[in-house]
Design an enzyme around this catalytic site. Structure first.
Site, mmCIF file in Angstrom:
data_model
loop_
_atom_site.group_PDB
_atom_site.id
_atom_site.type_symbol
_atom_site.label_atom_id
_atom_site.label_comp_id
_atom_site.label_asym_id
_atom_site.label_seq_id
_atom_site.Cartn_x
_atom_site.Cartn_y
_atom_site.Cartn_z
ATOM 1 C CB SER A 84 25.609 11.814 85.285
ATOM 2 O OG SER A 84 26.167 11.628 86.567
ATOM 3 C CE1 TYR A 87 21.912 15.468 87.236
ATOM 4 C CE2 TYR A 87 23.132 13.727 88.365
ATOM 5 C CZ TYR A 87 23.103 14.785 87.468
ATOM 6 O OH TYR A 87 24.250 15.152 86.787
HETATM 7 N N1 LIG Z 1 29.352 18.831 88.176
HETATM 8 C C1 LIG Z 1 29.337 17.511 88.200
HETATM 9 O O1 LIG Z 1 29.944 16.879 89.099
HETATM 10 C C2 LIG Z 1 28.626 16.746 87.129
HETATM 11 C C3 LIG Z 1 28.801 15.358 87.070
HETATM 12 C C4 LIG Z 1 28.169 14.619 86.077
HETATM 13 C C5 LIG Z 1 27.378 15.250 85.151
HETATM 14 N N2 LIG Z 1 27.185 16.595 85.234
HETATM 15 C C6 LIG Z 1 26.319 17.218 84.224
HETATM 16 O O2 LIG Z 1 27.075 18.168 83.502
HETATM 17 C C7 LIG Z 1 26.224 19.223 83.045
HETATM 18 C C8 LIG Z 1 26.791 20.569 83.470
HETATM 19 O O3 LIG Z 1 26.903 20.586 84.872
HETATM 20 P P1 LIG Z 1 27.728 21.714 85.672
HETATM 21 O O4 LIG Z 1 28.164 21.077 86.931
HETATM 22 O O5 LIG Z 1 28.715 22.347 84.776
HETATM 23 O O6 LIG Z 1 26.513 22.725 86.013
HETATM 24 P P2 LIG Z 1 26.475 24.274 86.393
HETATM 25 O O7 LIG Z 1 27.819 24.793 86.746
HETATM 26 O O8 LIG Z 1 25.359 24.357 87.382
HETATM 27 O O9 LIG Z 1 26.020 24.970 85.000
HETATM 28 C C9 LIG Z 1 24.749 24.703 84.472
HETATM 29 C C10 LIG Z 1 24.558 25.482 83.181
HETATM 30 O O10 LIG Z 1 23.301 25.052 82.630
HETATM 31 C C11 LIG Z 1 22.423 26.179 82.499
HETATM 32 N N3 LIG Z 1 21.057 25.798 82.823
HETATM 33 C C12 LIG Z 1 20.569 25.276 83.974
HETATM 34 N N4 LIG Z 1 19.236 25.128 83.904
HETATM 35 C C13 LIG Z 1 18.864 25.569 82.683
HETATM 36 C C14 LIG Z 1 17.617 25.714 82.010
HETATM 37 N N5 LIG Z 1 16.454 25.400 82.579
HETATM 38 N N6 LIG Z 1 17.630 26.231 80.764
HETATM 39 C C15 LIG Z 1 18.776 26.595 80.168
HETATM 40 N N7 LIG Z 1 19.984 26.476 80.739
HETATM 41 C C16 LIG Z 1 20.022 25.988 81.983
HETATM 42 C C17 LIG Z 1 22.936 27.224 83.488
HETATM 43 O O11 LIG Z 1 22.509 28.527 83.079
HETATM 44 P P3 LIG Z 1 22.255 29.698 84.204
HETATM 45 O O12 LIG Z 1 23.579 29.858 84.904
HETATM 46 O O13 LIG Z 1 21.835 30.890 83.448
HETATM 47 O O14 LIG Z 1 21.185 29.146 85.123
HETATM 48 C C18 LIG Z 1 24.450 26.993 83.372
HETATM 49 O O15 LIG Z 1 24.957 27.653 82.228
HETATM 50 C C19 LIG Z 1 24.834 18.917 83.614
HETATM 51 O O16 LIG Z 1 24.053 18.256 82.650
HETATM 52 C C20 LIG Z 1 25.137 17.988 84.770
HETATM 53 O O17 LIG Z 1 24.053 17.162 85.084
HETATM 54 C C21 LIG Z 1 27.787 17.358 86.199
#
Ligand SMILES: NC(=O)c1ccc[n+]([C@@H]2O[C@H](COP(=O)([O-])OP(=O)(O)OC[C@H]3O[C@@H](n4cnc5c(N)ncnc54)[C@H](OP(=O)(O)O)[C@@H]3O)[C@@H](O)[C@H]2O)c1
Length: 251
Positions: free
Chosen positions: A149, A162
């Site tokens: 991130s 985080y």
């Molecule tokens: N969105 C942003 O602005 C942003 C920015 C920078 C970095 N990121 C990073 O990008 C990545 C994806 O983020 P996103 O925004 O796409 O998140 P999201 O929409 O919340 O999706 C998270 C995914 O990870 C799975 N997950 C969560 N906890 C888990 C666990 N304990 N074990 C196994 N799987 C788990 C969830 O499965 P379930 O649905 O079954 O719980 C879901 O498939 C993350 O690492 C996040 O930190 C996001």
């Protein structure tokens, strides 16, 4: 999941691929002709439906806060495909805590975020290393992409635990790029704001990106998937933390 013989297509595992960035990456890699293993913690119905949409895809459920389930994830993918070429450590969790409220960032929150955002990727890489080496060649090394991130680089983000967990993942990326070369490349992507369920309530961040980022907006998940596809296809790049934040870090 029915066991199969060694697969004749390259195989990619994308963790957390039922939602947001991971779903877009897995879909993109299926379009790039990978046999894709979808994965999530609890959204089993969504995962199975996504796998059914793509030829050669499968779905595995595993809670990455549980170290045994984390190890089992790699075992199941290998018993299904017999090989692994690409591992995308995308699954991650956050906690939203004002940075000045130190007491709210309790040791339990630090441990919880560290377990899923840092230790789980480490275990997955450890368990996958032998298979990644086996499917690699000098012309086509295997590839790990960690989804870190912007918050792990700039002093920003949903909370200090985080942001610190993502800084650890980014540094782990560089250390492993040295240790695992030349047969396994290790890179990270550091997205800024991306429009996903995780960021839905991040109103202040959305305003910040609109006002200050040169691109004037957050990213769509498909734009991060495009960067992932590019990194996987770039056989000489290793140890990079690719900042995909629409230029916010420049202002
Ligand atoms: N969105 C942003 O602005 C942003 C920015 C920078 C970095 N990121 C990073 O990008 C990545 C994806 O983020 P996103 O925004 O796409 O998140 P999201 O929409 O919340 O999706 C998270 C995914 O990870 C799975 N997950 C969560 N906890 C888990 C666990 N304990 N074990 C196994 N799987 C788990 C969830 O499965 P379930 O649905 O079954 O719980 C879901 O498939 C993350 O690492 C996040 O930190 C996001």
């Amino acid at each position: 999941m029915t066991p199969k013989q060694t697969h004749n297509r390259r195989v990619a595992l994308v963790t957390g691929s039922t939602s947001g960035i991971g779903k877009a990456i897995a879909t993109r890699l299926a379009q790039d002709n990978f046999a894709v293993a979808f994965h999530s913690k609890s959204s089993v119905t969504v995962g199975r439906a996504l796998a059914a949409e793509h030829s050669g895809a499968t779905y595995v459920q595993a809670d990455l806060s549980d170290q045994d389930q984390t190890r089992q994830l790699i075992t199941e993918v290998l018993s299904h495909y017999g090989r692994l070429d690409v591992l995308v450590n995308n699954a991650g969790i956050t906690a939203t805590i004002p940075h000045a409220d130190l007491k709210q960032a309790s040791p339990d929150i630090w441990r919880e975020l560290n377990e899923v955002n840092v230790i789980a990727p480490w275990i997955l890489i450890t368990e996958a290393e032998a298979a990644l080496r086996q499917s690699a060649s000098q012309d086509c090394p295997s590839c790990i992409v960690n989804i870190s991130s912007h918050a792990g680089i700039r002093p920003k983000g949903a909370s200090i635990p985080y942001a610190t967990s993502k800084a650890a993942l980014s540094h782990m990326t560089k250390l492993l790029a040295v240790s695992l070369a030349p047969l396994i490349r290790v890179n990270a992507i550091a997205p800024g704001l991306v429009n996903t369920p995780m960021s839905q309530q991040w109103t202040a961040a959305r305003e910040l990106w609109q006002e200050r980022a040169p691109m004037g907006r957050g990213a769509e998940p498909e734009e991060i998937a495009q960067v992932t596809s590019m990194l996987i296809a770039s056989h000489y790049i290793t140890g990079e933390i690719l900042l995909a934040d629409g230029g916010l870090n420049l202002t």
